[in-house]
Design an enzyme around this catalytic site. Structure first.
Site, short mmCIF file in Angstrom:
data_model
loop_
_atom_site.label_atom_id
_atom_site.label_comp_id
_atom_site.label_asym_id
_atom_site.label_seq_id
_atom_site.Cartn_x
_atom_site.Cartn_y
_atom_site.Cartn_z
N CYS A 199 0.82 -1.22 0.00
CA CYS A 199 0.00 0.00 0.00
C CYS A 199 0.85 1.26 0.00
O CYS A 199 0.81 2.05 0.96
CB CYS A 199 -0.91 -0.02 1.22
SG CYS A 199 -1.78 -1.56 1.34
N GLU A 200 1.65 1.41 -1.01
CA GLU A 200 2.49 2.60 -1.18
C GLU A 200 2.63 2.81 -2.68
O GLU A 200 2.88 1.84 -3.41
CB GLU A 200 3.91 2.37 -0.64
CG GLU A 200 4.03 2.02 0.81
CD GLU A 200 4.17 3.24 1.71
OE1 GLU A 200 4.34 4.37 1.22
OE2 GLU A 200 4.09 3.02 2.93
#
Ligand code: LLP
Length: 418
Positions: free
Chosen positions: A344-345
């Site tokens: 999640c980046e």
């Protein structure tokens, strides 16, 4: 240059198809080639044969015990930066007299155990550290060898995050302070200042910055000689660059041609600390394509490895070549894609706007040149288990690190009622 090649349109590591490894061990998977690893060590060794340097492989590049053991068996020493790396060095069977220790932040505990073990040298990075090692050596009633890490203030022409030899960097001691220390060495009764150390940066593709640094250090050595100060060692650090993309780095031979004459002139024993040069192209990260995804503006190939497995693109915007494990030609019309991980980046990517042959979900991709600063910088971010590692030697495959389990993820946690 390395032993990852297509044979009959399948990518092989030495004698083994990497796809079979992906199927057997799962992905993400680090795959190393023994021949490439030892081949690179030997290239340096033979290029510098006339002066027989002590090559201390830099553990931080890849600290897997089997990799360390293979290099130590081939005659290598080790360059360490922490108590943890000292522990690994000892576990890998490295004789203490082939271990050198650099770091701006050595703790008392790390200094104590290194003295007890009798390592070859501390590469000292500040006056405060020098005083501390002297104090601790005094407690043991020992005289320990140290080298002063000089910050020669040269521009290595590499990424700013991996430049270490400029005065704005935290590393090493400037010439004036180093001179002062050496002149006042009688103040450090438990230290033997036996050498100088430089390490100007990493992924350096030309000899010029080394030449500049070595020339500065040589004239310093000369100045010391004139004052009656003799030294035993010059450690020129690591930093040799490798091919990731279109770089044209110097070969070990070319590098040696440029710096050997300068090193010979010093009359000192030479130590070097290569990491990436030895292990960088000896490893790949194998990953499986999970999904293909298109947005109105982009195409994404989503894979099962993430920045927790290989952080270099996210951290340095580093380029790694990506090859399908089954050769598919990439015509001019090939579409550009972003290869991204599941984390999640938005920085979780391996390639951006890269022309790749059209792959399908379930295909495997090899992220190349991932042997150095790959697994050793891996983390558990997003509670992802760290990958397994295997090494291939000819037709033989050895598992050298199991994939982490979910239990490994929580092993050290203590659940309390709050
Ligand atoms: N000696 C010292 C004192 C070092 O600090 C280093 C690397 C080396 C030797 C080995 O350097 P090499 O030959 O591998 O360039 N994570 C970055 C690289 C950081 C290098 C840190 N020091 C990357 O992935 O590019």
């Amino acid at each position: 240059m390395h032993e990852f090649k297509y044979k009959n349109n399948r990518l092989y590591c030495e004698g083994v198809s990497v796809e079979t490894l992906a199927k057997k061990f799962g992905t993400p998977l680090y795959v190393y080639s023994y021949a490439t690893l030892i081949g690179h060590y030997n290239k340096l060794k033979s290029a510098f044969k006339p002066i027989e340097p002590l090559i201390c492989y830099s553990v931080k590049a890849n600290s897997n015990l089997s990799i360390l053991k293979a290099l130590v068996s081939a005659g290598s020493g080790l360059d360490i930066v922490s108590g943890g790396e000292l522990f690994r060095a000892i576990k890998a069977g490295c004789p203490a007299k082939r271990i050198v220790y650099a770091s701006v932040g050595k703790t008392d505990g790390e200094i104590r155990v290194s003295i007890k073990r009798g390592i070859l040298s501390f590469n000292v990075e500040s006056i405060a550290e020098l005083e501390n090692i002297n104090r601790i050596a005094g407690i043991f009633n020992k005289v320990v060898n140290i080298s002063i890490r000089i910050n020669p203030d040269v521009e290595p022409k590499t990424h700013k995050f991996i430049t270490t030899g400029k005065l704005t960097n935290k590393f090493g001691i400037d010439f004036d302070n180093a001179h002062e220390i050496i002149i006042q060495r009688h103040k450090f009764a438990n230290l033997n200042i036996s050498g100088l150390h430089i390490h100007i940066g990493s992924q350096i593709t030309e000899a010029d910055p080394y030449v500049a640094a070595i020339l500065k250090v040589t004239s310093f050595i000369q100045k010391l000689k004139e004052r009656g100060v003799g030294l035993e060692y010059l450690n020129i650090g690591g930093g040799l660059g490798i091919v990731y993309d279109k770089e044209n780095p110097q070969t070990a031979e070319k590098f040696a041609q440029k710096i050997l004459p300068l090193l010979k002139k010093t009359g000192l024993k030479i130590i070097m600390e290569p990491g990436r040069f030895i292990v960088g192209n000896a490893g790949i990260l194998l990953t499986k394509v999970l999904y293909l995804k298109s947005t109105p503006v982009k195409k994404f190939v989503v894979v099962d490895a993430g920045m927790n497995d290989l952080v270099r693109p996210a951290l340095y915007d580093a380029y790694h070549q990506i090859l399908p494990t089954s050769y598919i030609p990439c015509p001019e019309s090939c579409e550009k894609v972003d290869v991204v991980g599941p984390i999640c980046e938005s920085a979780d990517y391996f390639a951006k706007g890269r022309k790749l042959p059209s792959v399908l979900a379930g295909d495997y991709l090899a992220v190349m040149s991932a042997g150095a600063y790959g697994f050793s910088m891996a983390s558990n971010y997003n509670s992802r288990r760290r990958a397994a590692e295997v090494i291939v030697k000819g037709n033989k495959v050895f598992l050298i690190r199991k994939r982490e389990s979910f239990m490994d993820l929580i092993r050290d946690e203590i659940v309390v009622e709050l």
